[in-house]
Write a protein that holds these residues in place. Structure first.
Motif, mmCIF file in Angstrom:
data_model
loop_
_atom_site.group_PDB
_atom_site.id
_atom_site.type_symbol
_atom_site.label_atom_id
_atom_site.label_comp_id
_atom_site.label_asym_id
_atom_site.label_seq_id
_atom_site.Cartn_x
_atom_site.Cartn_y
_atom_site.Cartn_z
ATOM 1 N N LEU A 152 23.848 75.467 101.097
ATOM 2 C CA LEU A 152 24.508 76.449 102.076
ATOM 3 C C LEU A 152 23.614 77.450 102.567
ATOM 4 O O LEU A 152 23.814 78.067 103.715
ATOM 5 C CB LEU A 152 25.669 77.005 101.113
ATOM 6 C CG LEU A 152 26.694 76.180 100.952
ATOM 7 C CD1 LEU A 152 27.613 76.711 99.876
ATOM 8 C CD2 LEU A 152 27.678 75.613 101.772
ATOM 9 N N ALA A 153 22.927 78.121 101.829
ATOM 10 C CA ALA A 153 21.819 79.305 101.912
ATOM 11 C C ALA A 153 20.895 78.675 103.315
ATOM 12 O O ALA A 153 20.944 79.615 104.124
ATOM 13 C CB ALA A 153 21.219 79.654 101.002
ATOM 14 N N ALA A 154 20.563 77.603 103.168
ATOM 15 C CA ALA A 154 19.543 76.917 104.455
ATOM 16 C C ALA A 154 20.243 76.812 105.662
ATOM 17 O O ALA A 154 19.492 76.659 106.347
ATOM 18 C CB ALA A 154 19.037 75.662 103.591
ATOM 19 N N THR A 155 21.704 76.511 105.556
ATOM 20 C CA THR A 155 22.360 76.482 106.614
ATOM 21 C C THR A 155 22.891 77.531 107.219
ATOM 22 O O THR A 155 23.348 77.337 108.617
ATOM 23 C CB THR A 155 23.481 75.503 106.269
ATOM 24 O OG1 THR A 155 23.139 74.329 105.504
ATOM 25 C CG2 THR A 155 24.381 74.863 107.404
ATOM 26 N N HIS A 156 22.645 78.611 106.755
ATOM 27 C CA HIS A 156 23.246 79.757 107.162
ATOM 28 C C HIS A 156 23.028 80.364 108.716
ATOM 29 O O HIS A 156 23.906 80.539 109.458
ATOM 30 C CB HIS A 156 23.031 81.122 106.297
ATOM 31 C CG HIS A 156 23.955 82.358 106.437
ATOM 32 N ND1 HIS A 156 24.004 83.238 107.093
ATOM 33 C CD2 HIS A 156 25.190 82.339 105.614
ATOM 34 C CE1 HIS A 156 24.856 84.233 106.949
ATOM 35 N NE2 HIS A 156 25.709 83.664 106.026
ATOM 36 N N ASP A 157 21.390 80.243 108.742
ATOM 37 C CA ASP A 157 21.056 80.530 110.224
ATOM 38 C C ASP A 157 21.749 79.683 111.112
ATOM 39 O O ASP A 157 21.851 80.046 112.515
ATOM 40 C CB ASP A 157 19.425 80.315 110.006
ATOM 41 C CG ASP A 157 18.974 80.557 111.595
ATOM 42 O OD1 ASP A 157 18.792 81.942 111.779
ATOM 43 O OD2 ASP A 157 18.572 79.863 112.315
ATOM 44 N N GLU A 158 21.708 78.312 111.000
ATOM 45 C CA GLU A 158 22.149 77.189 111.786
ATOM 46 C C GLU A 158 23.606 77.462 112.234
ATOM 47 O O GLU A 158 23.969 77.156 113.401
ATOM 48 C CB GLU A 158 22.007 75.928 111.322
ATOM 49 C CG GLU A 158 22.889 74.793 111.553
ATOM 50 C CD GLU A 158 21.897 73.638 112.465
ATOM 51 O OE1 GLU A 158 22.885 73.198 113.287
ATOM 52 O OE2 GLU A 158 20.714 73.812 112.472
ATOM 53 N N VAL A 159 24.455 77.880 111.319
ATOM 54 C CA VAL A 159 25.666 78.360 111.807
ATOM 55 C C VAL A 159 26.103 79.768 112.168
ATOM 56 O O VAL A 159 26.757 80.169 113.142
ATOM 57 C CB VAL A 159 26.801 77.595 110.641
ATOM 58 C CG1 VAL A 159 28.233 78.329 110.968
ATOM 59 C CG2 VAL A 159 26.455 76.384 110.382
ATOM 60 N N VAL A 160 25.947 80.651 111.140
ATOM 61 C CA VAL A 160 26.434 82.143 111.278
ATOM 62 C C VAL A 160 25.349 82.888 112.170
ATOM 63 O O VAL A 160 26.090 83.505 113.354
ATOM 64 C CB VAL A 160 26.411 82.730 110.035
ATOM 65 C CG1 VAL A 160 26.869 84.138 110.068
ATOM 66 C CG2 VAL A 160 27.321 81.909 109.034
ATOM 67 N N ARG A 161 24.217 82.846 112.296
ATOM 68 C CA ARG A 161 23.354 83.475 113.178
ATOM 69 C C ARG A 161 23.511 82.958 114.527
ATOM 70 O O ARG A 161 23.650 83.541 115.525
ATOM 71 C CB ARG A 161 22.103 83.359 112.554
ATOM 72 C CG ARG A 161 21.122 84.470 113.509
ATOM 73 C CD ARG A 161 20.193 83.800 114.537
ATOM 74 N NE ARG A 161 19.697 82.638 114.300
ATOM 75 C CZ ARG A 161 19.454 81.731 115.463
ATOM 76 N NH1 ARG A 161 19.961 82.078 116.663
ATOM 77 N NH2 ARG A 161 19.164 80.430 115.235
ATOM 78 N N ARG A 162 23.800 81.647 114.553
ATOM 79 C CA ARG A 162 23.684 81.111 116.011
ATOM 80 C C ARG A 162 24.978 81.495 116.831
ATOM 81 O O ARG A 162 25.178 81.774 117.839
ATOM 82 C CB ARG A 162 23.486 79.418 115.666
ATOM 83 C CG ARG A 162 22.846 78.875 116.972
ATOM 84 C CD ARG A 162 22.059 77.888 116.607
ATOM 85 N NE ARG A 162 22.996 76.674 115.715
ATOM 86 C CZ ARG A 162 23.509 75.815 116.528
ATOM 87 N NH1 ARG A 162 23.384 75.590 117.764
ATOM 88 N NH2 ARG A 162 24.280 74.822 115.933
ATOM 89 N N ASP A 163 26.112 81.482 115.957
ATOM 90 C CA ASP A 163 27.354 81.828 116.542
ATOM 91 C C ASP A 163 27.319 83.114 117.024
ATOM 92 O O ASP A 163 27.790 83.402 117.917
ATOM 93 C CB ASP A 163 28.567 81.680 115.543
ATOM 94 C CG ASP A 163 29.157 80.216 115.396
ATOM 95 O OD1 ASP A 163 28.669 79.434 116.127
ATOM 96 O OD2 ASP A 163 29.807 79.976 114.324
ATOM 97 N N ARG A 164 26.772 84.183 116.135
ATOM 98 C CA ARG A 164 26.458 85.529 116.353
ATOM 99 C C ARG A 164 25.753 85.646 117.864
ATOM 100 O O ARG A 164 26.342 86.365 118.846
ATOM 101 C CB ARG A 164 25.827 86.343 115.519
ATOM 102 C CG ARG A 164 26.105 87.851 115.449
ATOM 103 C CD ARG A 164 25.408 88.203 114.325
ATOM 104 N NE ARG A 164 23.991 88.187 114.096
ATOM 105 C CZ ARG A 164 23.404 87.663 113.116
ATOM 106 N NH1 ARG A 164 24.151 87.831 112.065
ATOM 107 N NH2 ARG A 164 22.258 87.360 112.927
ATOM 108 N N ASP A 165 24.718 85.016 117.881
ATOM 109 C CA ASP A 165 23.907 84.955 119.013
ATOM 110 C C ASP A 165 24.678 84.584 120.533
ATOM 111 O O ASP A 165 24.804 85.082 121.432
ATOM 112 C CB ASP A 165 22.677 84.172 118.886
ATOM 113 C CG ASP A 165 21.605 85.141 118.211
ATOM 114 O OD1 ASP A 165 22.076 86.321 117.611
ATOM 115 O OD2 ASP A 165 20.528 84.436 117.846
ATOM 116 N N ASP A 166 25.206 83.036 120.195
ATOM 117 C CA ASP A 166 25.804 82.391 121.292
ATOM 118 C C ASP A 166 27.110 83.296 121.767
ATOM 119 O O ASP A 166 27.460 83.075 123.011
ATOM 120 C CB ASP A 166 26.135 81.214 120.861
ATOM 121 C CG ASP A 166 24.893 80.144 120.607
ATOM 122 O OD1 ASP A 166 23.973 80.494 121.047
ATOM 123 O OD2 ASP A 166 24.997 79.333 119.675
ATOM 124 N N SER A 167 27.985 83.793 120.844
ATOM 125 C CA SER A 167 29.039 84.631 121.251
ATOM 126 C C SER A 167 28.952 85.816 122.160
ATOM 127 O O SER A 167 29.666 86.412 122.604
ATOM 128 C CB SER A 167 29.893 84.976 120.072
ATOM 129 O OG SER A 167 29.326 85.797 119.140
#
Ligand code: ATP
Ligand SMILES: Nc1ccn([C@H]2C[C@H](O)[C@@H](COP(=O)(O)O)O2)c(=O)n1
Length: 246
Positions: A190-205
């Motif tokens: 889950l920790a390794a996936t955080h950037d792929e999901v949460v950070r990316r959504d923050r940037d893309d949004s």
């Protein structure tokens, strides 16, 4: 009397020959690509994964040694990107200049930097133009098009007959992506996936609206649904909104 064979899928031809466009947006890991593809298959129409276009451009820029922060150079690359995108939901392939990049564009090295390309507004203008043309061409050829991304319901196809925001809790989305990438949803995955999901959504949004539904867009929350349930929920919206016979 012999019964006619059951139709294998919904029948978009019941729309009196009008092509059916289904627009699906949502955050990372909500299931857009896999659900949209299954919905297109059920309807017997084409499928367009617009995220694959941003990923293919990213792959090509890296291949050519471009600095993704050089907005002009990346936009110039978008203008001439030699992209071939298959829209058959049973055979989705992505090629750039004859090289099959279907798998390569999903690698972490692309996921980590694709937002730098997707938040380039000049790039967006160029790819949105291509996406609109692809939706029209696919819908005309196959009877319809299920297109998914972040701005399909609002920018690429705001006039689509059916518009869906596919969403899920951040916990569900992290668990799905962790399972897909690492085969488990334990704490380290889950920790390794955080950037792929949460950070990316923050940037893309920062450039698209996909965290909440725009007016007229139906939200389908898949947090508590399995994959088949998510597909069925979207098909319900299609049947209700488009008059397509189930
Ligand atoms: N209920 C569900 N609905 C949809 N997908 C699910 C569900 N449960 C598990 N998954 C899985 O979640 C993973 C993520 O799905 P998918 O790649 O379609 O998401 P996405 O929204 O397109 O993500 P991204 O925008 O990051 O590419 C896939 O492996 C998919 O099979
Ligand atoms: N219409 C779209 C489609 C995608 N993006 C961005 C968002 C992602 O960071 C990237 C790749 O998309 P994915 O394959 O993960 O769905 O492209 C966008 O801005 N607009």
């Amino acid at each position: 009397m012999t019964e006619p064979p059951a139709a294998p899928h919904s029948d978009p031809t019941s729309l009196n020959g009008h092509p059916l466009v289904v627009a699906i947006d949502g955050p990372s890991g909500s299931g857009k690509s896999s659900v949209a593809r299954a919905v297109a298959r059920d309807l017997g129409v084409g499928f367009l994964d617009t995220g694959a276009m941003y990923r293919a451009l990213t792959w090509w820029c890296l291949e050519r040694g471009l600095d993704l922060a050089d907005r002009r150079a990346v936009a110039d690359a978008a203008l001439v990107l030699p992209l071939q995108l298959a829209t058959d939901p049973d055979a989705v392939t992505v090629q750039v200049d004859g090289t099959d990049v279907t798998a390569a564009i999903r690698e972490p090295r692309i996921s980590q930097v694709v937002s730098a390309v997707a938040t380039n507004l000049d790039v967006r203008e160029i790819l949105v133009r291509r996406q609109r043309a692809l939706v029209a061409e696919t819908a005309g050829r196959t009877g319809g098009c299920v297109a998914e991304g972040r701005d399909i319901t609002t920018v690429v196809a705001p006039d689509a007959r059916v518009r869906v925001l596919l969403t899920a809790s951040v916990e569900a989305r992290l668990a799905r992506r962790a399972t897909e990438l690492h085969g488990t949803a334990d704490a380290s995955a889950l920790a390794a996936t955080h950037d792929e999901v949460v950070r990316r959504d923050r940037d893309d949004s920062t450039v698209s609206r996909f965290l909440e539904a725009a007016e007229g867009v139906t939200t389908v929350d898949t947090s508590d649904l399995d994959f088949a349930g998510s597909v069925a929920a979207v098909l319900d919206v299609v049947h209700a909104g488009a008059g397509v016979a189930p």
